[in-house]
Write a protein that holds these residues in place. Structure first.
Motif, PDB file in Angstrom:
ATOM      1  N   ASN A   1      94.366  46.355  46.499  1.00  0.00           N
ATOM      2  CA  ASN A   1      95.199  47.919  46.889  1.00  0.00           C
ATOM      3  C   ASN A   1      96.214  47.760  47.502  1.00  0.00           C
ATOM      4  OD1 ASN A   1      92.406  48.921  46.158  1.00  0.00           O
ATOM      5  ND2 ASN A   1      91.626  48.083  48.069  1.00  0.00           N
ATOM      6  N   ALA A   2      97.225  46.930  46.891  1.00  0.00           N
ATOM      7  CA  ALA A   2      98.649  46.910  47.389  1.00  0.00           C
ATOM      8  C   ALA A   2      99.132  48.138  47.326  1.00  0.00           C
ATOM      9  CB  ALA A   2      99.268  45.876  46.440  1.00  0.00           C
ATOM     10  N   SER A   3      99.923  48.391  48.458  1.00  0.00           N
ATOM     11  CA  SER A   3     100.669  49.777  48.400  1.00  0.00           C
ATOM     12  C   SER A   3     101.582  50.121  47.697  1.00  0.00           C
ATOM     13  CB  SER A   3     101.422  49.865  49.850  1.00  0.00           C
ATOM     14  OG  SER A   3     100.657  49.785  51.059  1.00  0.00           O
ATOM     15  N   VAL A   4     101.957  51.128  47.163  1.00  0.00           N
ATOM     16  CA  VAL A   4     102.986  51.514  46.458  1.00  0.00           C
ATOM     17  C   VAL A   4     103.928  52.634  47.149  1.00  0.00           C
ATOM     18  CG1 VAL A   4     101.679  51.229  44.311  1.00  0.00           C
ATOM     19  CG2 VAL A   4     101.704  53.822  45.372  1.00  0.00           C
ATOM     20  N   TYR A   5     105.187  52.410  46.708  1.00  0.00           N
ATOM     21  CA  TYR A   5     106.249  53.096  47.722  1.00  0.00           C
ATOM     22  C   TYR A   5     106.199  54.779  47.011  1.00  0.00           C
ATOM     23  CZ  TYR A   5     110.273  54.362  50.261  1.00  0.00           C
ATOM     24  OH  TYR A   5     111.345  54.750  51.191  1.00  0.00           O
ATOM     25  N   LEU A   6     105.995  55.612  48.050  1.00  0.00           N
ATOM     26  CA  LEU A   6     105.794  57.108  47.567  1.00  0.00           C
ATOM     27  C   LEU A   6     107.022  58.038  47.479  1.00  0.00           C
ATOM     28  CD1 LEU A   6     102.674  57.982  49.971  1.00  0.00           C
ATOM     29  CD2 LEU A   6     102.654  57.359  47.587  1.00  0.00           C
ATOM     30  N   GLY A   7     108.041  57.238  47.794  1.00  0.00           N
ATOM     31  CA  GLY A   7     109.391  57.635  48.045  1.00  0.00           C
ATOM     32  C   GLY A   7     110.117  57.842  49.336  1.00  0.00           C
ATOM     33  N   THR A   8     111.290  58.627  49.264  1.00  0.00           N
ATOM     34  CA  THR A   8     111.884  58.930  50.811  1.00  0.00           C
ATOM     35  C   THR A   8     112.289  60.277  50.734  1.00  0.00           C
ATOM     36  OG1 THR A   8     112.741  56.740  50.622  1.00  0.00           O
ATOM     37  CG2 THR A   8     114.032  58.337  51.930  1.00  0.00           C
ATOM     38  N   ILE A   9     112.097  61.065  51.720  1.00  0.00           N
ATOM     39  CA  ILE A   9     112.526  62.381  52.075  1.00  0.00           C
ATOM     40  C   ILE A   9     113.659  62.369  52.732  1.00  0.00           C
ATOM     41  CG2 ILE A   9     110.031  63.184  51.836  1.00  0.00           C
ATOM     42  CD1 ILE A   9     109.910  63.339  54.646  1.00  0.00           C
ATOM     43  N   GLY A  10     114.464  61.131  53.377  1.00  0.00           N
ATOM     44  CA  GLY A  10     115.462  61.313  53.926  1.00  0.00           C
ATOM     45  C   GLY A  10     115.550  61.856  55.203  1.00  0.00           C
ATOM     46  N   SER A  11     114.642  61.759  55.958  1.00  0.00           N
ATOM     47  CA  SER A  11     114.402  62.130  57.379  1.00  0.00           C
ATOM     48  C   SER A  11     115.669  61.474  58.205  1.00  0.00           C
ATOM     49  CB  SER A  11     113.155  61.796  58.045  1.00  0.00           C
ATOM     50  OG  SER A  11     112.166  62.484  57.424  1.00  0.00           O
ATOM     51  N   ASN A  12     116.365  62.221  59.126  1.00  0.00           N
ATOM     52  CA  ASN A  12     117.662  61.606  59.739  1.00  0.00           C
ATOM     53  C   ASN A  12     117.854  61.987  60.840  1.00  0.00           C
ATOM     54  OD1 ASN A  12     120.023  63.607  59.138  1.00  0.00           O
ATOM     55  ND2 ASN A  12     118.635  63.546  57.239  1.00  0.00           N
ATOM     56  N   GLY A  13     118.628  61.586  61.712  1.00  0.00           N
ATOM     57  CA  GLY A  13     119.012  62.363  63.142  1.00  0.00           C
ATOM     58  C   GLY A  13     120.337  61.395  63.718  1.00  0.00           C
ATOM     59  N   VAL A  14     120.920  62.142  64.534  1.00  0.00           N
ATOM     60  CA  VAL A  14     122.155  61.623  65.307  1.00  0.00           C
ATOM     61  C   VAL A  14     122.122  62.341  66.622  1.00  0.00           C
ATOM     62  CG1 VAL A  14     123.783  63.296  64.532  1.00  0.00           C
ATOM     63  CG2 VAL A  14     124.401  60.940  65.204  1.00  0.00           C
ATOM     64  N   LYS A  15     122.538  61.267  67.683  1.00  0.00           N
ATOM     65  CA  LYS A  15     122.449  62.128  69.054  1.00  0.00           C
ATOM     66  C   LYS A  15     123.921  62.020  69.452  1.00  0.00           C
ATOM     67  CE  LYS A  15     122.174  59.586  72.821  1.00  0.00           C
ATOM     68  NZ  LYS A  15     123.413  59.993  73.523  1.00  0.00           N
ATOM     69  N   LEU A  16     124.524  62.925  69.882  1.00  0.00           N
ATOM     70  CA  LEU A  16     125.926  62.921  70.366  1.00  0.00           C
ATOM     71  C   LEU A  16     125.635  63.720  71.936  1.00  0.00           C
ATOM     72  CD1 LEU A  16     128.020  64.060  67.469  1.00  0.00           C
ATOM     73  CD2 LEU A  16     127.624  61.834  68.161  1.00  0.00           C
ATOM     74  N   TRP A  17     126.192  62.826  72.747  1.00  0.00           N
ATOM     75  CA  TRP A  17     125.963  63.249  74.109  1.00  0.00           C
ATOM     76  C   TRP A  17     124.523  63.825  74.238  1.00  0.00           C
ATOM     77  CZ3 TRP A  17     130.468  64.183  71.297  1.00  0.00           C
ATOM     78  CH2 TRP A  17     131.635  63.393  71.780  1.00  0.00           C
ATOM     79  N   GLU A  18     124.378  65.002  74.917  1.00  0.00           N
ATOM     80  CA  GLU A  18     123.263  65.904  75.308  1.00  0.00           C
ATOM     81  C   GLU A  18     122.713  66.261  73.870  1.00  0.00           C
ATOM     82  OE1 GLU A  18     126.587  68.593  75.595  1.00  0.00           O
ATOM     83  OE2 GLU A  18     126.018  66.803  76.172  1.00  0.00           O
ATOM     84  N   THR A  19     123.365  66.223  72.889  1.00  0.00           N
ATOM     85  CA  THR A  19     122.666  67.121  71.573  1.00  0.00           C
ATOM     86  C   THR A  19     122.251  66.284  70.537  1.00  0.00           C
ATOM     87  OG1 THR A  19     124.221  68.704  72.053  1.00  0.00           O
ATOM     88  CG2 THR A  19     123.486  68.836  69.887  1.00  0.00           C
ATOM     89  N   THR A  20     121.296  66.733  70.061  1.00  0.00           N
ATOM     90  CA  THR A  20     120.654  65.955  68.905  1.00  0.00           C
ATOM     91  C   THR A  20     120.620  66.790  67.562  1.00  0.00           C
ATOM     92  OG1 THR A  20     118.955  64.625  70.093  1.00  0.00           O
ATOM     93  CG2 THR A  20     118.513  64.872  67.758  1.00  0.00           C
ATOM     94  N   ALA A  21     121.200  66.233  66.474  1.00  0.00           N
ATOM     95  CA  ALA A  21     121.036  66.844  64.810  1.00  0.00           C
ATOM     96  C   ALA A  21     119.937  66.211  64.157  1.00  0.00           C
ATOM     97  CB  ALA A  21     122.359  67.226  64.488  1.00  0.00           C
ATOM     98  N   ALA A  22     119.005  66.798  63.367  1.00  0.00           N
ATOM     99  CA  ALA A  22     118.315  66.038  62.651  1.00  0.00           C
ATOM    100  C   ALA A  22     118.087  66.877  61.295  1.00  0.00           C
ATOM    101  CB  ALA A  22     117.083  65.767  63.438  1.00  0.00           C
ATOM    102  N   GLY A  23     117.538  66.330  60.557  1.00  0.00           N
ATOM    103  CA  GLY A  23     117.020  66.855  59.169  1.00  0.00           C
ATOM    104  C   GLY A  23     116.150  66.036  58.593  1.00  0.00           C
ATOM    105  N   THR A  24     115.373  66.789  57.565  1.00  0.00           N
ATOM    106  CA  THR A  24     114.669  65.853  56.623  1.00  0.00           C
ATOM    107  C   THR A  24     114.489  66.835  55.309  1.00  0.00           C
ATOM    108  OG1 THR A  24     112.280  65.214  56.303  1.00  0.00           O
ATOM    109  CG2 THR A  24     112.455  67.495  57.184  1.00  0.00           C
ATOM    110  N   GLY A  25     114.121  65.939  54.088  1.00  0.00           N
ATOM    111  CA  GLY A  25     114.305  66.771  52.862  1.00  0.00           C
ATOM    112  C   GLY A  25     115.605  66.832  52.349  1.00  0.00           C
ATOM    113  N   VAL A  26     115.658  67.949  51.568  1.00  0.00           N
ATOM    114  CA  VAL A  26     117.014  68.353  50.951  1.00  0.00           C
ATOM    115  C   VAL A  26     117.741  69.481  51.705  1.00  0.00           C
ATOM    116  CG1 VAL A  26     116.576  67.157  48.757  1.00  0.00           C
ATOM    117  CG2 VAL A  26     115.896  69.376  49.009  1.00  0.00           C
ATOM    118  N   ASN A  27     118.818  69.617  51.288  1.00  0.00           N
ATOM    119  CA  ASN A  27     119.533  70.768  52.114  1.00  0.00           C
ATOM    120  C   ASN A  27     119.925  71.969  51.083  1.00  0.00           C
ATOM    121  OD1 ASN A  27     121.998  69.990  50.681  1.00  0.00           O
ATOM    122  ND2 ASN A  27     122.664  68.797  52.407  1.00  0.00           N
ATOM    123  N   GLU A  28     120.638  72.910  51.615  1.00  0.00           N
ATOM    124  CA  GLU A  28     120.679  74.022  50.761  1.00  0.00           C
ATOM    125  C   GLU A  28     121.628  73.851  49.557  1.00  0.00           C
ATOM    126  OE1 GLU A  28     121.667  78.988  50.979  1.00  0.00           O
ATOM    127  OE2 GLU A  28     121.691  77.537  52.688  1.00  0.00           O
TER     128      GLU A  28
END
Length: 622
Positions: A366-393
């Motif tokens: 029952n070895a795993s297979v890779y389901l793919g990537t949805i590109g969840s990401n984030g960055v912290k700049l000082w007090e603010t966080t910006a993050a996203g997942t999936g595709v953009n507009e």
């Protein structure tokens, strides 16, 4: 050559068998692997996330395989995402950046880790690799039965830009790069630092340099920083960067690096616009490209951008005995589905790919297979966080996929509890079936939690409508009875059920600029208090179309004021407030009183303000 086909075992200590010439390359989607007896050699090219996780998982599955890891740098496993934070002092100890070392990996996993050894060639017929000693330059040959490529990416340093390799210019990809940057800072004592590139590394190193007191400029050839965000969402980050004193140059790439005309210690950075920036130090964060040149020479099939093509078990589609993981491969885009693929350079996916690769090499049941990537990401700049997942507009428009974009501004926890803050959230979904395409959020608290929940929804196939029913932890210090994710689901469900019609700020701006707004005789109804309207009116919306009736007076006003009734009945109505919530209430009120063509400005003033700023700066740069 002989192929490597899976022999799945039920025992916990898997016994790998050497591949034979009779074995054939498996059909796509079939379970594949070869187990390793003592004379089966697994060679892994590259450490860090993908390679190290492959090696460790493989050893946990079998004691019999010979596992060698060749790493061309001096560090087999380090926190490359933490490099900017060491330079900034948030990570104070050098050793903390090292996840592990060759000695520990040998003692714990019996792995043969060889650093400062670069694999420079693959002979797929002889099943050998040529390994160069980085220090001595000598090359030796090593035989493999399974070869795993975890070669990662290398910084882009465009040779076509004059002066790009001048002294005082640095990339930031390795521990060695970090040491060089730190040495330059302590020996040269720069004042002005120019960061070329506004991606994750560029933003993080810019933040850390500002924190250390340097004067920082960011140069970005695109019209925004942080490409995974849509332009109007990135505007929140532009505002923050400028607020922190960063000199931000967008839509203006580097033309050349020249000998300093005055006192700069590194270069005069000449932009394509003709602007000149003095730099005592230059950080090149212009993106990365896969380090796959030697793989291509060996006949391993690559994508047009140079990424290795693999199947769901991380086996290359070219050679059943060659596998690949990490930043240098292209994988299924599971946010979109179908045949869509992409390359995403993130540590989380690389670790999972390494684990899956090891299971399939070892022949795990029952070895795993890779389901793919949805590109969840984030960055912290000082007090603010910006993050996203999936595709953009931008992606959805480019592919011609059906979507609806909604903006909302919920608070991250109960409003009455101290330090309640807004999350600026954008959700993208297919209005026909509710498929969630992606989401983006910016704020000071709760952002990554919100995006993580939506990422989980995407991976499990939930719809936008389903988000309203997700049951999440609630207590005033860290949640709201109506969580931001629930709120997003409610908005989506209202749209899908025909209870809400929206227009985005970008759509409204396009409508105004095209003349369609005036032609259709739109009315713009702002239901904020008059004082709020006076303080923050919506620019570019024609004044003659504007009406201001506070929400609490709207029902009675519409019922009794014939003049307003006639004006509202003269054409479509757009309703706005600060965030869109009161505008929705107003739209339902109007609809139930017989006004049929009513749209809510999604995200209302707060989102419109960012869209106008983004649109204006883009137009100015053209």
């Amino acid at each position: 050559m002989g192929a490597c086909v899976a022999t799945h075992r039920q025992s916990s200590d898997l016994k790998l068998v050497p591949p034979t010439a009779a074995m054939q390359h498996p059909a796509p989607g079939t379970s594949t692997s070869t187990a390793a007896s003592p004379d089966v050699n697994v060679i892994i090219v590259g450490g860090v996330a993908g390679g190290a996780s492959t090696a460790a998982r493989l050893r946990r599955l079998t004691e019999t395989a010979s596992i060698k890891v060749f790493e061309k740098s001096g560090y087999v496993s380090f926190a490359n995402c933490g490099l900017p934070y060491y330079i900034g002092g948030e990570v104070s100890q050098w050793d903390k950046l090292q996840v592990t070392n060759p000695e520990k990996l040998y003692g714990r996993f019996n792995l043969d880790i060889q650093v400062l050894k670069e694999v420079v060639a693959i002979d797929r017929t002889a099943k050998t690799v040529a390994v160069k000693d980085v220090t001595s330059g000598k090359t030796e040959s090593h035989k493999y039965d399974h070869l795993v490529l975890s070669v990662g990416c290398e910084p882009i340093v465009p040779k076509g830009i004059p002066g790009i390799t001048r002294p005082g210019h640095f990339t930031l990809k390795s521990m060695e790069d970090t040491a060089a940057v730190e040495d330059h800072l302590s020996s040269v004592h720069p004042v002005k630092i120019v960061v070329c590139g506004g991606g994750f590394i560029g933003l993080e190193i810019a933040e850390q340099m500002v924190n250390r007191g340097f004067k920082v400029s960011i140069v970005e050839a695109m019209e925004q920083v942080m490409a995974p965000l849509d332009r109007e969402m990135a505007e929140y980050m532009h505002v923050l960067l400028r607020k922190k004193g960063v000199d931000l140059h967008l839509n203006d790439g580097v033309a050349a690096f020249e000998e300093p005309a005055k006192s700069a210690k590194a270069s005069d950075v000449v932009l394509k616009s003709g602007k000149r920036l003095e730099a005592d130090m230059v950080i090149l964060a212009l993106g990365v490209r896969p380090s796959t040149g030697f793989a291509q020479t060996a006949g391993i099939e690559l994508t047009p951008r140079g990424h290795v093509k693999v199947d769901e078990r991380m086996r290359t589609i070219t050679d059943p005995c060659v596998w690949a993981v990490g930043d240098a491969i292209e994988v299924k885009n599971s946010a979109v589905g179908g045949e869509e693929t992409w390359a995403v350079a993130l540590g989380g996916p690389a670790n999972r790919q390494g684990r899956i690769c090891a299971e399939n090499i070892a022949g795990k049941a029952n070895a795993s297979v890779y389901l793919g990537t949805i590109g969840s990401n984030g960055v912290k700049l000082w007090e603010t966080t910006a993050a996203g997942t999936g595709v953009n507009e931008k992606f959805l428009k480019g592919k011609g996929l059906p979507y609806k974009a909604v903006y909302l501004h919920p608070r991250q926890h109960a409003e009455f509890y101290p330090n309640s803050m807004f999350i600026h959230l954008k959700l993208l979904f297919d209005p026909n079936n509710g498929k969630i395409w992606g989401a983006q959020a910016v704020g000071e608290d709760g952002v990554e939690k919100c995006i993580d929940v939506i990422a989980t929804a995407i991976m499990t196939g939930m719809t936008a409508r389903d988000l309203q029913d997700v049951e999440l932890c609630y207590a005033p210090p860290f949640g709201a009875a109506r969580d931001p994710v629930n709120f997003a689901g409610m908005v989506a469900a209202n749209i899908m059920d025909g209870l809400l019609d929206t227009i985005t700020p970008l759509e409204l701006l396009d409508l105004i600029k095209s003349g369609g707004y005036a032609t259709a005789k739109y009315s713009f109804l702002d239901v904020r208090p008059p004082s709020a309207v006076a303080a923050n009116s919506l620019p570019l919306v024609p004044e003659e179309s504007k009406l201001n009736v506070e929400l609490e007076q709207l029902r009675e006003t519409v019922l009794r004021d014939c003049t307003i009734q006639e004006k509202l009945k003269g054409g479509p109505i757009i309703v706005s407030c600060n965030s869109g919530q009161r505008a929705h209430v107003a739209s339902r009120m109007l609809h139930l009183q017989g006004f049929e063509n009513v749209k809510v400005l999604s995200g209302s003033f707060w989102s419109y303000e960012m869209a106008v700023a983004a649109s204006s700066s883009s137009a100015a740069a053209k």
